[in-house]
Design an enzyme around this catalytic site. Sequence first.
Site, short mmCIF file in Angstrom:
data_model
loop_
_atom_site.label_atom_id
_atom_site.label_comp_id
_atom_site.label_asym_id
_atom_site.label_seq_id
_atom_site.Cartn_x
_atom_site.Cartn_y
_atom_site.Cartn_z
N ASN A 47 2.26 23.20 17.15
CA ASN A 47 2.45 23.24 15.47
C ASN A 47 4.02 23.10 15.61
O ASN A 47 4.42 23.10 14.38
CB ASN A 47 2.11 24.64 14.97
N GLY A 49 7.85 21.92 17.64
CA GLY A 49 8.88 21.38 18.80
C GLY A 49 8.14 20.30 19.78
O GLY A 49 7.69 19.54 19.02
N SER A 174 9.32 23.46 34.39
CA SER A 174 10.69 23.48 34.12
C SER A 174 11.27 23.49 35.23
O SER A 174 11.10 23.77 36.37
CB SER A 174 11.17 24.80 33.30
N TYR A 200 10.73 34.41 33.77
CA TYR A 200 10.60 33.12 33.14
C TYR A 200 10.49 32.14 34.45
O TYR A 200 9.48 31.16 34.57
CB TYR A 200 11.84 32.60 32.30
#
Length: 339
Positions: A47, A49, A174, A200
């Site tokens: 929804n 980015g 990432s 993360y």
Amino acid sequence: MSRYVIPISVFGTVAGSAVLIKNRVTGGRCPSKAGIKGKTVVITGANTGIGKETARELASRGGRIIMGCRDMEKCEAAAREIRGKTLNPHVYACQLDLASMKSIREFAERINQEEKSVDILINNAGVMRCPAGKTEDGFDMQLGVNHLGHFLLTNLLLEKLKDSAPSRVINLSSLAHIVGKIDFDDLNWERKKFDTKQAYCQSKLANVLFSRELAKRLEGTGVTVNAVHPGVVATDLGRHTGLHQSQFSTTVLSPFFSMLVKSPELGAQPSVFLAVAEEMAGVTGRYYDVMTEKEPAPQALDDTAARRLWEVSSRLVGLQADTPPQATTGPTEPEPAGN
């Protein structure tokens, strides 16, 4: 007036250099023009980015798009916007909260029952460096959403993916995985002091290890699995980082940072490339930095760790012998002989 010449020249040089660097590091647009008419694409976190732009791009190529999102009001609005811009009526919003095993199972059951195929699964949703917190099932929020939620969802859709082969799974990771470490003795930060950055990085390393192990388990099925670092993208994902937590960084550093990061539209291009590019047919178990295949960090190539993470993750999300989900990650069972 002359006293302003040098400062203006310096600023112009810096700004021009930033633009050149930005053009270099963004990677550009997906070179493939392939359409995907008749193919069903499931995208998590679609929804906003990168996810939203990925959904829009793939809808413009004719795909049937299933947007799995936590906030249904935002998801419905995004789906309407994409349908309007692409004139593709087959863009749908569906409830999916990756911080809830119950929600994931309900979403997967709906997909398995209602969709004829799942040709492309893009595990896009994620959280980044958020404060300490737990998911509905007691997992560290970043591990739970970024890894365990997608691990469960992918496994629940595996038979549909196999039946739809050739099909593709794309896991967004990432560059942060290079400093990640999987702490099998305390995956959920229950005994050590919480470090949001390391939490993360652990979750992003888990994405690459999961991709590697899943690719091996799916050899010969026609389902390919790859992980990708989309680059540094201007989205809400970084709202918990230090860049937005002081007046200096907001007013001084942020403008220069903005010149170096890519837009969500360009940030979506690596996912689009892995999803549609003809040259990606049959390519599996790889790691991509934007649209270039690269070798991930050494710890992401550890097959023993990848297999162990799979086994622990299966137990945590309740995929092994109908075991109920548990957040406990203390000393685990002994390693199999020979590992």
